[in-house]
Design a protein around this motif. Structure first.
Motif, PDB file in Angstrom:
ATOM      1  N   GLY A  43     -11.527  -8.199  51.217  1.00  0.00           N
ATOM      2  CA  GLY A  43     -11.766  -6.761  51.145  1.00  0.00           C
ATOM      3  C   GLY A  43     -12.346  -6.298  49.824  1.00  0.00           C
ATOM      4  O   GLY A  43     -12.891  -5.211  49.743  1.00  0.00           O
ATOM      5  N   VAL A  44     -12.231  -7.104  48.770  1.00  0.00           N
ATOM      6  CA  VAL A  44     -12.793  -6.689  47.483  1.00  0.00           C
ATOM      7  C   VAL A  44     -14.309  -6.890  47.516  1.00  0.00           C
ATOM      8  O   VAL A  44     -14.804  -7.880  48.039  1.00  0.00           O
ATOM      9  N   SER A  45     -15.036  -5.914  46.988  1.00  0.00           N
ATOM     10  CA  SER A  45     -16.490  -6.066  46.907  1.00  0.00           C
ATOM     11  C   SER A  45     -16.838  -6.865  45.655  1.00  0.00           C
ATOM     12  O   SER A  45     -16.063  -6.920  44.691  1.00  0.00           O
ATOM     13  N   GLU A  46     -18.002  -7.452  45.687  1.00  0.00           N
ATOM     14  CA  GLU A  46     -18.471  -8.220  44.535  1.00  0.00           C
ATOM     15  C   GLU A  46     -18.547  -7.325  43.296  1.00  0.00           C
ATOM     16  O   GLU A  46     -18.131  -7.712  42.203  1.00  0.00           O
ATOM     17  N   LYS A  47     -19.057  -6.114  43.475  1.00  0.00           N
ATOM     18  CA  LYS A  47     -19.194  -5.165  42.372  1.00  0.00           C
ATOM     19  C   LYS A  47     -17.830  -4.812  41.772  1.00  0.00           C
ATOM     20  O   LYS A  47     -17.657  -4.802  40.553  1.00  0.00           O
ATOM     21  N   MET A  48     -16.848  -4.513  42.627  1.00  0.00           N
ATOM     22  CA  MET A  48     -15.535  -4.112  42.138  1.00  0.00           C
ATOM     23  C   MET A  48     -14.827  -5.277  41.440  1.00  0.00           C
ATOM     24  O   MET A  48     -14.194  -5.092  40.395  1.00  0.00           O
ATOM     25  N   LEU A  49     -14.947  -6.484  42.004  1.00  0.00           N
ATOM     26  CA  LEU A  49     -14.327  -7.652  41.378  1.00  0.00           C
ATOM     27  C   LEU A  49     -14.938  -7.894  40.002  1.00  0.00           C
ATOM     28  O   LEU A  49     -14.215  -8.103  39.024  1.00  0.00           O
ATOM     29  N   ALA A  50     -16.252  -7.838  39.909  1.00  0.00           N
ATOM     30  CA  ALA A  50     -16.923  -8.042  38.617  1.00  0.00           C
ATOM     31  C   ALA A  50     -16.494  -6.971  37.607  1.00  0.00           C
ATOM     32  O   ALA A  50     -16.216  -7.278  36.443  1.00  0.00           O
ATOM     33  N   GLN A  51     -16.406  -5.722  38.062  1.00  0.00           N
ATOM     34  CA  GLN A  51     -16.004  -4.621  37.170  1.00  0.00           C
ATOM     35  C   GLN A  51     -14.580  -4.829  36.661  1.00  0.00           C
ATOM     36  O   GLN A  51     -14.315  -4.695  35.466  1.00  0.00           O
ATOM     37  N   HIS A  52     -13.663  -5.144  37.566  1.00  0.00           N
ATOM     38  CA  HIS A  52     -12.268  -5.349  37.157  1.00  0.00           C
ATOM     39  C   HIS A  52     -12.137  -6.552  36.227  1.00  0.00           C
ATOM     40  O   HIS A  52     -11.391  -6.496  35.238  1.00  0.00           O
ATOM     41  N   LEU A  53     -12.841  -7.627  36.511  1.00  0.00           N
ATOM     42  CA  LEU A  53     -12.766  -8.804  35.635  1.00  0.00           C
ATOM     43  C   LEU A  53     -13.283  -8.471  34.235  1.00  0.00           C
ATOM     44  O   LEU A  53     -12.699  -8.900  33.236  1.00  0.00           O
ATOM     45  N   ARG A  54     -14.374  -7.711  34.152  1.00  0.00           N
ATOM     46  CA  ARG A  54     -14.897  -7.303  32.836  1.00  0.00           C
ATOM     47  C   ARG A  54     -13.862  -6.471  32.081  1.00  0.00           C
ATOM     48  O   ARG A  54     -13.620  -6.684  30.890  1.00  0.00           O
ATOM     49  N   GLU A  55     -13.263  -5.490  32.770  1.00  0.00           N
ATOM     50  CA  GLU A  55     -12.257  -4.640  32.126  1.00  0.00           C
ATOM     51  C   GLU A  55     -11.056  -5.470  31.680  1.00  0.00           C
ATOM     52  O   GLU A  55     -10.533  -5.268  30.579  1.00  0.00           O
ATOM     53  N   MET A  56     -10.625  -6.394  32.524  1.00  0.00           N
ATOM     54  CA  MET A  56      -9.462  -7.216  32.188  1.00  0.00           C
ATOM     55  C   MET A  56      -9.769  -8.165  31.029  1.00  0.00           C
ATOM     56  O   MET A  56      -8.890  -8.471  30.225  1.00  0.00           O
ATOM     57  N   GLU A  57     -11.013  -8.595  30.923  1.00  0.00           N
ATOM     58  CA  GLU A  57     -11.419  -9.428  29.785  1.00  0.00           C
ATOM     59  C   GLU A  57     -11.394  -8.601  28.498  1.00  0.00           C
ATOM     60  O   GLU A  57     -10.852  -9.041  27.479  1.00  0.00           O
ATOM     61  N   VAL A  58     -11.928  -7.382  28.546  1.00  0.00           N
ATOM     62  CA  VAL A  58     -11.922  -6.490  27.383  1.00  0.00           C
ATOM     63  C   VAL A  58     -10.485  -6.182  26.957  1.00  0.00           C
ATOM     64  O   VAL A  58     -10.177  -6.121  25.767  1.00  0.00           O
ATOM     65  N   ASP A  59      -9.587  -6.022  27.932  1.00  0.00           N
ATOM     66  CA  ASP A  59      -8.183  -5.709  27.650  1.00  0.00           C
ATOM     67  C   ASP A  59      -7.379  -6.940  27.225  1.00  0.00           C
ATOM     68  O   ASP A  59      -6.185  -6.826  26.947  1.00  0.00           O
ATOM     69  N   GLY A  60      -8.013  -8.113  27.194  1.00  0.00           N
ATOM     70  CA  GLY A  60      -7.330  -9.318  26.729  1.00  0.00           C
ATOM     71  C   GLY A  60      -6.407  -9.948  27.762  1.00  0.00           C
ATOM     72  O   GLY A  60      -5.539 -10.745  27.402  1.00  0.00           O
ATOM     73  N   LEU A  61      -6.603  -9.628  29.041  1.00  0.00           N
ATOM     74  CA  LEU A  61      -5.749 -10.178  30.096  1.00  0.00           C
ATOM     75  C   LEU A  61      -6.340 -11.435  30.729  1.00  0.00           C
ATOM     76  O   LEU A  61      -5.608 -12.301  31.200  1.00  0.00           O
ATOM     77  N   VAL A  62      -7.668 -11.506  30.751  1.00  0.00           N
ATOM     78  CA  VAL A  62      -8.377 -12.594  31.415  1.00  0.00           C
ATOM     79  C   VAL A  62      -9.316 -13.267  30.424  1.00  0.00           C
ATOM     80  O   VAL A  62      -9.973 -12.596  29.619  1.00  0.00           O
ATOM     81  N   HIS A  63      -9.353 -14.593  30.505  1.00  0.00           N
ATOM     82  CA  HIS A  63     -10.298 -15.380  29.704  1.00  0.00           C
ATOM     83  C   HIS A  63     -11.435 -15.817  30.614  1.00  0.00           C
ATOM     84  O   HIS A  63     -11.203 -16.308  31.720  1.00  0.00           O
ATOM     85  N   ARG A  64     -12.659 -15.629  30.170  1.00  0.00           N
ATOM     86  CA  ARG A  64     -13.861 -16.025  30.920  1.00  0.00           C
ATOM     87  C   ARG A  64     -14.511 -17.176  30.184  1.00  0.00           C
ATOM     88  O   ARG A  64     -14.911 -17.035  29.027  1.00  0.00           O
ATOM     89  N   GLU A  65     -14.596 -18.314  30.845  1.00  0.00           N
ATOM     90  CA  GLU A  65     -15.197 -19.515  30.245  1.00  0.00           C
ATOM     91  C   GLU A  65     -16.512 -19.801  30.948  1.00  0.00           C
ATOM     92  O   GLU A  65     -16.550 -19.972  32.175  1.00  0.00           O
ATOM     93  N   VAL A  66     -17.606 -19.838  30.170  1.00  0.00           N
ATOM     94  CA  VAL A  66     -18.936 -20.126  30.710  1.00  0.00           C
ATOM     95  C   VAL A  66     -19.319 -21.525  30.279  1.00  0.00           C
ATOM     96  O   VAL A  66     -19.291 -21.848  29.091  1.00  0.00           O
ATOM     97  N   TYR A  67     -19.678 -22.371  31.253  1.00  0.00           N
ATOM     98  CA  TYR A  67     -20.082 -23.745  30.971  1.00  0.00           C
ATOM     99  C   TYR A  67     -21.595 -23.841  31.024  1.00  0.00           C
ATOM    100  O   TYR A  67     -22.232 -23.316  31.938  1.00  0.00           O
ATOM    101  N   ALA A  68     -22.169 -24.522  30.042  1.00  0.00           N
ATOM    102  CA  ALA A  68     -23.623 -24.682  29.959  1.00  0.00           C
ATOM    103  C   ALA A  68     -24.057 -25.784  30.919  1.00  0.00           C
ATOM    104  O   ALA A  68     -24.293 -26.924  30.526  1.00  0.00           O
ATOM    105  N   GLU A  69     -24.121 -25.446  32.181  1.00  0.00           N
ATOM    106  CA  GLU A  69     -24.521 -26.380  33.227  1.00  0.00           C
ATOM    107  C   GLU A  69     -25.577 -25.705  34.090  1.00  0.00           C
ATOM    108  O   GLU A  69     -25.760 -24.504  34.030  1.00  0.00           O
ATOM    109  N   VAL A  70     -26.256 -26.508  34.888  1.00  0.00           N
ATOM    110  CA  VAL A  70     -27.205 -25.968  35.852  1.00  0.00           C
ATOM    111  C   VAL A  70     -26.737 -26.394  37.230  1.00  0.00           C
ATOM    112  O   VAL A  70     -26.643 -27.583  37.492  1.00  0.00           O
TER     113      VAL A  70
END
Length: 126
Positions: free
Chosen positions: A50-77
């Motif tokens: 039921g969650v939209s892609e837009k809403m999930l991305a928005q909440h994850l960004r906010e939670m990252e800013v608030d220090g609740l979620v860590h986002r790890e980006v791997y340099a892969e293709v």
């Protein structure tokens, strides 16, 4: 566009806490990440029907800013991005435990409809 970090003024601790967890999906994101430790975006989306892609991305960004979620980006293709809870996010999830117990009792008491989670590690949480 991400919002600026929240900094009050707050009336009380409940006000400050609700400011961080406001939004229909944030508590469920915390629950999903606690159950699985690390999730990619598509895995989170499948775990939260039921969650939209837009809403999930928005909440994850906010939670990252608030220090609740860590986002790890791997340099892969192709690029791989994984989300996990920070220690701050884990303590918030623990604090929400009594609220979840209250909600479970309300579901029972009121005879509310409850959707069952997919059979996986989450079933051991509650």
């Amino acid at each position: 566009m991400a919002k600026a970090p929240r900094s009050g003024p707050y009336v009380c601790g409940i006000d400050a806490a609700l400011d961080v967890v406001s939004g229909k999906w944030k508590g469920l994101i915390l629950w999903e990440l606690d159950a699985h430790r690390v999730r990619r975006f598509a895995e989170l989306r499948r775990g939260l029907p039921g969650v939209s892609e837009k809403m999930l991305a928005q909440h994850l960004r906010e939670m990252e800013v608030d220090g609740l979620v860590h986002r790890e980006v791997y340099a892969e293709v192709p690029p791989r991005v994984e989300y996990s809870l920070t220690e701050h996010g884990r303590t918030l999830n623990q604090a929400l435990g009594p609220l979840g117990a209250w909600g479970t009792e309300r579901i029972r008491r009121e005879g509310c409809e409850q959707s069952l989670p997919q059979p996986d590690a989450r079933s051991s949480l509650r």
